[in-house]
Design a protein around this motif. Structure first.
Motif, PDB file in Angstrom:
ATOM      1  N   ILE A 251       0.831  -1.205   0.000  1.00  0.00           N
ATOM      2  CA  ILE A 251       0.000   0.000   0.000  1.00  0.00           C
ATOM      3  C   ILE A 251       0.867   1.256   0.000  1.00  0.00           C
ATOM      4  CG2 ILE A 251      -1.603   1.370   1.403  1.00  0.00           C
ATOM      5  CD1 ILE A 251      -2.865  -1.292   2.278  1.00  0.00           C
ATOM      6  N   ALA A 252       1.884   1.281   0.856  1.00  0.00           N
ATOM      7  CA  ALA A 252       2.758   2.454   0.944  1.00  0.00           C
ATOM      8  C   ALA A 252       3.459   2.724  -0.384  1.00  0.00           C
ATOM      9  CB  ALA A 252       3.769   2.270   2.065  1.00  0.00           C
ATOM     10  N   LEU A 253       3.874   1.683  -1.071  1.00  0.00           N
ATOM     11  CA  LEU A 253       4.503   1.864  -2.381  1.00  0.00           C
ATOM     12  C   LEU A 253       3.522   2.494  -3.373  1.00  0.00           C
ATOM     13  CD1 LEU A 253       6.618  -1.389  -2.788  1.00  0.00           C
ATOM     14  CD2 LEU A 253       7.465   0.954  -2.481  1.00  0.00           C
ATOM     15  N   LYS A 254       2.271   2.066  -3.333  1.00  0.00           N
ATOM     16  CA  LYS A 254       1.256   2.658  -4.214  1.00  0.00           C
ATOM     17  C   LYS A 254       1.017   4.126  -3.851  1.00  0.00           C
ATOM     18  CE  LYS A 254      -1.205  -1.635  -5.211  1.00  0.00           C
ATOM     19  NZ  LYS A 254      -2.457  -2.390  -5.011  1.00  0.00           N
ATOM     20  N   LEU A 255       0.924   4.409  -2.556  1.00  0.00           N
ATOM     21  CA  LEU A 255       0.704   5.781  -2.113  1.00  0.00           C
ATOM     22  C   LEU A 255       1.879   6.683  -2.497  1.00  0.00           C
ATOM     23  CD1 LEU A 255      -0.758   5.074   1.433  1.00  0.00           C
ATOM     24  CD2 LEU A 255      -1.989   6.116  -0.490  1.00  0.00           C
ATOM     25  N   SER A 256       3.079   6.116  -2.519  1.00  0.00           N
ATOM     26  CA  SER A 256       4.273   6.924  -2.811  1.00  0.00           C
ATOM     27  C   SER A 256       4.313   7.402  -4.265  1.00  0.00           C
ATOM     28  CB  SER A 256       5.547   6.152  -2.462  1.00  0.00           C
ATOM     29  OG  SER A 256       5.774   5.104  -3.381  1.00  0.00           O
ATOM     30  N   ARG A 257       3.422   6.902  -5.094  1.00  0.00           N
ATOM     31  CA  ARG A 257       3.339   7.418  -6.463  1.00  0.00           C
ATOM     32  C   ARG A 257       2.728   8.821  -6.481  1.00  0.00           C
ATOM     33  NH1 ARG A 257       0.822   1.851  -8.240  1.00  0.00           N
ATOM     34  NH2 ARG A 257       2.717   0.605  -8.227  1.00  0.00           N
ATOM     35  N   LEU A 258       1.877   9.102  -5.515  1.00  0.00           N
ATOM     36  CA  LEU A 258       1.230  10.410  -5.439  1.00  0.00           C
ATOM     37  C   LEU A 258       1.834  11.296  -4.343  1.00  0.00           C
ATOM     38  CD1 LEU A 258      -1.035  12.278  -6.430  1.00  0.00           C
ATOM     39  CD2 LEU A 258      -2.568  11.169  -4.814  1.00  0.00           C
ATOM     40  N   PHE A 259       2.204  10.696  -3.222  1.00  0.00           N
ATOM     41  CA  PHE A 259       2.740  11.440  -2.079  1.00  0.00           C
ATOM     42  C   PHE A 259       4.181  11.006  -1.832  1.00  0.00           C
ATOM     43  CE2 PHE A 259      -1.739  10.144  -0.947  1.00  0.00           C
ATOM     44  CZ  PHE A 259      -2.342  11.319  -1.369  1.00  0.00           C
ATOM     45  N   HIS A 260       5.000  11.910  -1.320  1.00  0.00           N
ATOM     46  CA  HIS A 260       6.370  11.534  -0.985  1.00  0.00           C
ATOM     47  C   HIS A 260       6.362  10.796   0.351  1.00  0.00           C
ATOM     48  CE1 HIS A 260      10.438  12.003   0.672  1.00  0.00           C
ATOM     49  NE2 HIS A 260      10.750  11.683  -0.557  1.00  0.00           N
ATOM     50  N   TRP A 261       6.790   9.540   0.330  1.00  0.00           N
ATOM     51  CA  TRP A 261       6.786   8.668   1.507  1.00  0.00           C
ATOM     52  C   TRP A 261       8.074   8.840   2.288  1.00  0.00           C
ATOM     53  CZ3 TRP A 261       7.756   2.747   1.000  1.00  0.00           C
ATOM     54  CH2 TRP A 261       7.490   2.099   2.208  1.00  0.00           C
ATOM     55  N   GLU A 262       7.988   8.889   3.610  1.00  0.00           N
ATOM     56  CA  GLU A 262       9.170   9.069   4.448  1.00  0.00           C
ATOM     57  C   GLU A 262      10.210   7.971   4.233  1.00  0.00           C
ATOM     58  OE1 GLU A 262       8.694   8.517   8.767  1.00  0.00           O
ATOM     59  OE2 GLU A 262       6.837   7.462   8.375  1.00  0.00           O
ATOM     60  N   PHE A 263       9.794   6.784   3.812  1.00  0.00           N
ATOM     61  CA  PHE A 263      10.739   5.686   3.602  1.00  0.00           C
ATOM     62  C   PHE A 263      11.066   5.460   2.125  1.00  0.00           C
ATOM     63  CE2 PHE A 263       8.805   4.547   7.747  1.00  0.00           C
ATOM     64  CZ  PHE A 263       9.965   4.625   8.507  1.00  0.00           C
ATOM     65  N   ASP A 264      10.749   6.423   1.282  1.00  0.00           N
ATOM     66  CA  ASP A 264      11.039   6.301  -0.138  1.00  0.00           C
ATOM     67  C   ASP A 264      12.550   6.120  -0.338  1.00  0.00           C
ATOM     68  OD1 ASP A 264      10.524   6.285  -2.901  1.00  0.00           O
ATOM     69  OD2 ASP A 264      10.978   8.425  -3.037  1.00  0.00           O
ATOM     70  N   GLY A 265      12.929   5.053  -0.980  1.00  0.00           N
ATOM     71  CA  GLY A 265      14.338   4.782  -1.234  1.00  0.00           C
ATOM     72  C   GLY A 265      15.062   4.121  -0.079  1.00  0.00           C
TER      73      GLY A 265
END
Length: 120
Positions: free
Chosen positions: A101-115
């Motif tokens: 879910i977080a990976l999908k959300l990170s397409r629209l919002f910048h996720w704190e754990f991105d990368g």
């Protein structure tokens, strides 16, 4: 599993209700979203820029080229429309586990754990 929006707060104001742009057609606002599992406690941090195209052009295109990733554009500032849009996008996100879910959300919002990659 589904996601839910637990909070949406402007970075420079205590609440969305307290942000009143000088010009409702020329505005930019950085937001922090807490999003977590709909059926549980906890949330992770996502960020987003909500702005008018004119504000984006003036403030974010200094070098002439920039991605619109993690940005939501609107011609006119509308707090209710923003919240409704974000809630719809978050609630539509589902997956086998929270990471999916977080990976999908990170397409629209910048996720704190991105990368992020756990070290071994």
């Amino acid at each position: 599993m589904r996601a839910t929006l637990k909070s949406l707060v402007p970075n420079d104001y205590p609440s969305l209700e307290q942000f009143i742009p000088d010009d409702e057609q020329h505005f930019g606002l950085w937001l922090t979203l807490d999003i977590g599992p709909a059926d549980g406690d906890g949330a992770e941090i996502f960020q987003l820029l909500y702005c008018s195209p004119t504000w984006f052009h003036e403030h974010e295109l200094r070098d002439g080229v920039r991605s619109g990733e993690h940005t939501i554009f609107a011609k006119v500032y509308d707090r209710r429309a923003l919240v409704a849009f974000v809630e719809r996008r978050v609630q539509a996100c589902e997956g086998i586990d929270w990471h999916e879910i977080a990976l999908k959300l990170s397409r629209l919002f910048h996720w704190e754990f991105d990368g992020y990659s756990p070290s071994t």
